[in-house]
Design a protein around this motif. Structure first.
Motif, PDB file in Angstrom:
ATOM      1  N   ALA B  43      21.223  42.317  18.067  1.00 31.06           N
ATOM      2  CA  ALA B  43      21.276  40.974  17.306  1.00 31.06           C
ATOM      3  C   ALA B  43      20.081  40.083  17.855  1.00 31.06           C
ATOM      4  O   ALA B  43      20.018  39.901  19.094  1.00 31.06           O
ATOM      5  N   GLY B  44      19.714  39.214  16.836  1.00 31.68           N
ATOM      6  CA  GLY B  44      18.753  38.252  17.473  1.00 31.68           C
ATOM      7  C   GLY B  44      18.415  37.080  16.244  1.00 31.68           C
ATOM      8  O   GLY B  44      18.856  37.394  14.993  1.00 31.68           O
ATOM      9  N   ALA B  45      17.757  36.245  16.528  1.00 32.76           N
ATOM     10  CA  ALA B  45      17.438  35.107  15.506  1.00 32.76           C
ATOM     11  C   ALA B  45      16.228  34.525  15.755  1.00 32.76           C
ATOM     12  O   ALA B  45      15.806  34.295  16.912  1.00 32.76           O
ATOM     13  N   PHE B  46      15.378  34.059  14.801  1.00 32.51           N
ATOM     14  CA  PHE B  46      13.976  33.456  14.955  1.00 32.51           C
ATOM     15  C   PHE B  46      14.159  32.499  13.802  1.00 32.51           C
ATOM     16  O   PHE B  46      14.050  32.706  12.445  1.00 32.51           O
ATOM     17  N   ILE B  47      13.686  31.474  14.355  1.00 34.60           N
ATOM     18  CA  ILE B  47      13.167  30.236  13.431  1.00 34.60           C
ATOM     19  C   ILE B  47      11.931  29.678  13.840  1.00 34.60           C
ATOM     20  O   ILE B  47      11.627  29.493  15.233  1.00 34.60           O
ATOM     21  N   ARG B  48      10.993  29.393  13.027  1.00 33.55           N
ATOM     22  CA  ARG B  48       9.645  28.714  13.561  1.00 33.55           C
ATOM     23  C   ARG B  48       9.093  27.678  12.472  1.00 33.55           C
ATOM     24  O   ARG B  48       9.121  27.780  11.191  1.00 33.55           O
ATOM     25  N   ASN B  49       8.724  26.461  13.159  1.00 37.66           N
ATOM     26  CA  ASN B  49       8.251  25.415  12.213  1.00 37.66           C
ATOM     27  C   ASN B  49       9.220  24.901  11.187  1.00 37.66           C
ATOM     28  O   ASN B  49       9.004  24.520  10.072  1.00 37.66           O
ATOM     29  N   ILE B  50      10.265  24.806  11.758  1.00 35.83           N
ATOM     30  CA  ILE B  50      11.357  23.716  10.984  1.00 35.83           C
ATOM     31  C   ILE B  50      11.306  22.357  11.311  1.00 35.83           C
ATOM     32  O   ILE B  50      11.434  22.228  12.483  1.00 35.83           O
ATOM     33  N   VAL B  51      11.276  21.497  10.375  1.00 34.94           N
ATOM     34  CA  VAL B  51      11.144  20.101  10.804  1.00 34.94           C
ATOM     35  C   VAL B  51      12.478  19.415  10.898  1.00 34.94           C
ATOM     36  O   VAL B  51      13.302  19.654  10.044  1.00 34.94           O
ATOM     37  N   VAL B  52      12.847  18.856  12.141  1.00 34.83           N
ATOM     38  CA  VAL B  52      13.977  18.025  12.114  1.00 34.83           C
ATOM     39  C   VAL B  52      13.688  16.778  13.066  1.00 34.83           C
ATOM     40  O   VAL B  52      12.594  16.771  13.475  1.00 34.83           O
ATOM     41  N   ASN B  53      14.689  16.018  12.951  1.00 32.47           N
ATOM     42  CA  ASN B  53      14.566  14.654  13.419  1.00 32.47           C
ATOM     43  C   ASN B  53      16.103  14.618  14.365  1.00 32.47           C
ATOM     44  O   ASN B  53      17.023  14.361  13.663  1.00 32.47           O
ATOM     45  N   TYR B  54      15.975  14.794  15.704  1.00 26.63           N
ATOM     46  CA  TYR B  54      17.423  14.544  16.174  1.00 26.63           C
ATOM     47  C   TYR B  54      17.406  13.385  16.858  1.00 26.63           C
ATOM     48  O   TYR B  54      16.526  12.601  17.421  1.00 26.63           O
ATOM     49  N   GLU B  55      18.876  13.070  17.065  1.00 27.90           N
ATOM     50  CA  GLU B  55      19.048  11.506  17.400  1.00 27.90           C
ATOM     51  C   GLU B  55      19.526  11.600  19.012  1.00 27.90           C
ATOM     52  O   GLU B  55      19.157  10.683  19.760  1.00 27.90           O
ATOM     53  N   LEU B  56      20.043  12.794  19.528  1.00 26.35           N
ATOM     54  CA  LEU B  56      20.261  13.117  20.939  1.00 26.35           C
ATOM     55  C   LEU B  56      19.968  14.405  21.292  1.00 26.35           C
ATOM     56  O   LEU B  56      20.267  15.255  20.570  1.00 26.35           O
ATOM     57  N   GLY B  57      19.401  14.498  22.574  1.00 22.91           N
ATOM     58  CA  GLY B  57      19.175  16.012  23.032  1.00 22.91           C
ATOM     59  C   GLY B  57      19.557  16.051  24.461  1.00 22.91           C
ATOM     60  O   GLY B  57      19.435  14.782  25.261  1.00 22.91           O
ATOM     61  N   LYS B  58      20.250  16.999  24.574  1.00 21.66           N
ATOM     62  CA  LYS B  58      20.874  17.132  26.276  1.00 21.66           C
ATOM     63  C   LYS B  58      20.653  18.437  26.915  1.00 21.66           C
ATOM     64  O   LYS B  58      20.855  19.456  26.206  1.00 21.66           O
TER      65      LYS B  58
END
Lengths: 221, 116
Positions: B43-58
């Motif tokens: 199994a695997g997954a791949f996404i590229r160049n999806i635009v997001v705006n995150y409020e918090l990263g940890k």
């Protein structure tokens, strides 16, 4: 090996040509047969980044492009075509677009022999998608116009399904070029080649067999 | 790339918070996993160049780390991050490399699109 008008090799990844076909390519070139290698992707999704890493996910395509060019140089191949698809996405491309791309290559080079993977027995989804597109394109041609097709199959069930290869090339005259092509793809092959070189130095019969002969299945329509 | 220094990676992740950023996320066992080990569930997954705006990263946990991004109405996370680098284009490249040097997971954040 038979004289050919033009040989067209179609694989999806830099290094697909190296292991089982580079001796054949180098031999045809020495015989004066023009060879075109169309490589569909730049192996952007290669997993081997090293530990400690020598590359990132973003720098790998540039490295593999240079390695592909170096492999072509090692084989003496001048007509190398990079087709601009992305690694691991070939099976998701539009099927008719794929056929058009392959037809374009055939129209351009007028090959008497095409070398690719065997559909259904080539393991990697990109290999399978490439093989399907090549076979479908040639299937659509008039029977009298079709080039010969040699294929590589290495699924674990291959011998069970289609037996043993029927085409055998003695490529012992181009040993150094074949090893050069393998070594050119260092980011993928360096560890394998260290082990292989050791076996060759010890005159291991299987390693010598690999170095000196290449095998194909003729695809029949 | 170098092994993750957690405090430094945390600062880099903070620096992209609240901006529209391009995400690359992938996880993979490699296309040959089932060829080399019969019956392997690949199994695997791949996404590229999806635009997001995150409020918090940890960055969480000991190495290999987990990295999570909290979005206004969702989440992105990657498990197994061992290495990172801020590259010459100002992109934050995070990767999880096995002992054999094979990429198992990647999470990348950039203010400009990644190449095709």
């Amino acid at each position: 090996m038979e004289q050919e008008r033009h040989v067209l090799v179609i694989f999806p990844h830099p290094d697909d040509e190296a292991f089982g076909v580079s001796g054949t390519i180098a031999t045809y070139l020495e015989m004066g047969v023009p060879v075109t290698y169309a490589c569909l992707t730049l192996g952007e999704m290669g997993r081997n980044l090293g530990n400690p890493p020598f590359a990132t996910r973003e720098t790998l395509p540039g490295i593999r492009k240079k390695e592909l060019q170096a492999s072509a140089d090692a084989m003496g191949l001048t007509d190398l075509r990079m087709m601009g698809l992305r690694d691991k996405t070939v099976e998701f491309e539009d099927d008719e677009k794929m056929v058009k791309m392959i037809q374009g290559l055939i129209d351009d080079t007028n090959p008497s022999l095409v070398i690719t993977f065997y559909p259904g027995l080539s393991v990697h989804p990109d290999h399978e998608a490439t093989a399907r597109a090549v076979i479908e394109t040639i299937r659509r041609m008039d029977a009298g116009d079709r080039p010969k097709v040699y294929t590589i199959a290495f699924d674990n069930d291959t011998v069970n399904q289609i037996g043993h290869p029927d085409v055998h090339h003695d490529v012992s005259g181009v040993n150094e070029k074949k090893l050069g092509a393998m070594n050119a793809h260092a980011s993928q092959t360096v560890w394998m080649m260290e082990a292989m070189q050791k076996r060759l130095d010890e005159q291991d019969p299987d390693a010598l067999k690999w170095l000196n002969t290449e095998h194909f299945y003729t695809y029949t329509f | 790339m170098e092994p993750v220094k957690q405090e430094e990676l945390q600062k880099l992740i903070d620096s992209f918070a609240g901006k529209d950023v391009y995400i690359h996320l992938e996880t993979t066992n490699g296309a040959y996993a089932a060829h080399f080990q019969e019956g392997f569930f690949n199994a695997g997954a791949f996404i590229r160049n999806i635009v997001v705006n995150y409020e918090l990263g940890k960055v969480a946990g000991e190495s290999p780390h987990r990295v999570g991004l909290k979005l206004p109405s969702g989440w992105i996370y990657a498990q197994g991050i061992t290495h990172y680098e801020l590259d010459e284009y100002g992109r934050l490249l995070m990767a999880g490399l096995g002992p054999d040097g094979k990429l198992a997971v990647a999470l990348q954040i950039s203010e400009t699109p990644f190449t095709y």
